[in-house]
Design an enzyme around this catalytic site. Structure first.
Site, short mmCIF file in Angstrom:
data_model
loop_
_atom_site.label_atom_id
_atom_site.label_comp_id
_atom_site.label_asym_id
_atom_site.label_seq_id
_atom_site.Cartn_x
_atom_site.Cartn_y
_atom_site.Cartn_z
N HIS A 80 -1.33 12.19 9.72
CA HIS A 80 -1.62 13.59 10.02
C HIS A 80 -0.33 14.32 10.43
O HIS A 80 0.54 13.72 11.07
CB HIS A 80 -2.66 13.67 11.16
CG HIS A 80 -3.19 15.05 11.34
ND1 HIS A 80 -2.49 16.02 12.04
CD2 HIS A 80 -4.32 15.65 10.88
CE1 HIS A 80 -3.19 17.15 12.00
NE2 HIS A 80 -4.30 16.95 11.31
N GLU A 130 -3.18 19.14 3.47
CA GLU A 130 -3.23 19.97 4.68
C GLU A 130 -1.95 20.79 4.79
O GLU A 130 -0.95 20.31 5.34
CB GLU A 130 -3.38 19.09 5.91
CG GLU A 130 -4.69 18.32 5.94
CD GLU A 130 -5.22 18.22 7.36
OE1 GLU A 130 -6.35 18.65 7.60
OE2 GLU A 130 -4.48 17.71 8.22
P1 PGA Z 1 -8.01 22.76 11.78
O1 PGA Z 1 -7.34 21.30 11.71
O2 PGA Z 1 -9.30 22.67 11.03
O3 PGA Z 1 -8.21 23.00 13.25
O4 PGA Z 1 -7.06 23.71 11.15
C1 PGA Z 1 -7.38 20.55 10.54
C2 PGA Z 1 -6.63 19.27 10.72
O5 PGA Z 1 -5.59 19.28 11.39
O6 PGA Z 1 -7.05 18.20 10.26
#
Ligand code: PGA
Length: 207
Positions: A80, A130
Site C-alpha cells: 500500500h 491506487e
Molecule cells: P480512501 O483509501 O478510500 O480513503 O481514499 C483507499 C486506500 O488507501 O486503500
C-alpha cells in the site's frame, strides 16, 4: 465474476468494541474486510493489511503469512502507498512479501500507482490501482483516466483482476466497474461507515 470489494480500515478504529460493532454490520456484505492485525483473531476477518516475508523467527513485531493462513485469513494487501511512504517499503521488500504470501496459499492484493511497480511474475496476483492523488483526498480519479491505467496494467500484467482504489464512495463506485472495467474496489475511508460500505456493494453488484 462478482466484483471484489475490499475494506481497508487502516489504523482504525481505536477500540475492540468499535471494531466488533463495525464488523458486525459489514460481515455479511460479501466484502473482504481488512482490519488492523490485533483485531483479526477476534473478528475472524478474511483480509489483512500487510504481512512479513518470512515464515517464522526473530522478527520483532512482524506477522507471518503462516499466522494469517492459520487464522483463516484469505487475502492480504501488499505494498500500500502508505507503507511505501511511512515504512519505506521498496519494490524488493514487496516482492518478498508477494512470494511468501503466495507460498502460504493466500491471495495478495498488490497496490500500485504506476505500471513500473508491477513485478515480472504476476501469477496469482490481484492488482489494485491506487493513484496517490486520490487516496484519502476525496478527489477520486475519473473513470476515463482510471480505465486507461487499467488497460496499461493488464497489458503489463496479463489477465489478472484489477481493482480501483482512491476516494471510492457509494456515488462513484459503480462507474469504476461498469464504465472503467475494473474487477473490484479497494475502499479506505468509506469502509469505516457501514451504510456507505454496504451501499457501495449494492451499487456495484445489484444495479
Ligand atoms: P480512501 O483509501 O478510500 O480513503 O481514499 C483507499 C486506500 O488507501 O486503500
Amino acid at each position: 465474476m462478482k466484483p471484489l470489494i475490499v475494506a481497508n480500515w487502516k489504523m482504525n478504529p481505536q477500540t475492540l468494541k468499535e471494531a466488533k460493532l463495525l464488523f458486525s454490520r459489514v460481515k455479511k456484505s460479501g466484502g473482504i474486510i481488512c482490519p488492523p492485525f490485533i483485531y483479526l483473531s477476534v473478528l475472524k476477518a478474511n483480509g489483512a493489511q500487510d504481512v512479513f516475508w518470512e515464515k517464522s523467527g526473530a522478527f520483532t513485531g512482524e506477522i507471518s503469512p503462516l499466522m494469517l493462513k492459520n487464522l483463516g485469513v484469505k487475502y492480504v494487501i501488499i505494498g500500500h502507498s502508505e507503507r511505501r511512504k511511512y515504512q519505506r517499503e521498496t519494490n524488493e521488500m514487496i516482492a518478498g512479501k508477494l512470494e511468501a504470501v503466495l507460498k502460504a496459499g493466500l491471495k495478495p492484493i498488490l497496490c500500485v500507482d504506476k505500471v513500473s511497480q508491477i513485478p515480472k511474475s504476476t501469477k496469482g496476483l490481484i492488482i489494485a490501482y491506487e493513484p496517490l492523488f486520490a487516496i484519502g483526498t476525496g478527489k477520486a480519479c475519473s473513470p476515463a483516466r482510471a480505465s486507461k491505467m487499467r488497460i496499461a496494467i493488464n497489458k503489463a500484467a496479463g489477465r489478472v483482476p484489477v481493482l480501483y482504489g482512491g476516494s471510492v464512495n457509494s456515488q462513484n463506485a459503480a462507474t469504476y466497474i461498469k464504465e472503467a472495467g475494473f474487477q473490484g474496489l479497494l475502499v479506505g475511508g468509506a469502509s469505516l461507515k457501514p451504510k456507505e460500505f454496504i451501499d457501495i456493494i449494492k451499487n456495484v453488484c445489484y444495479r
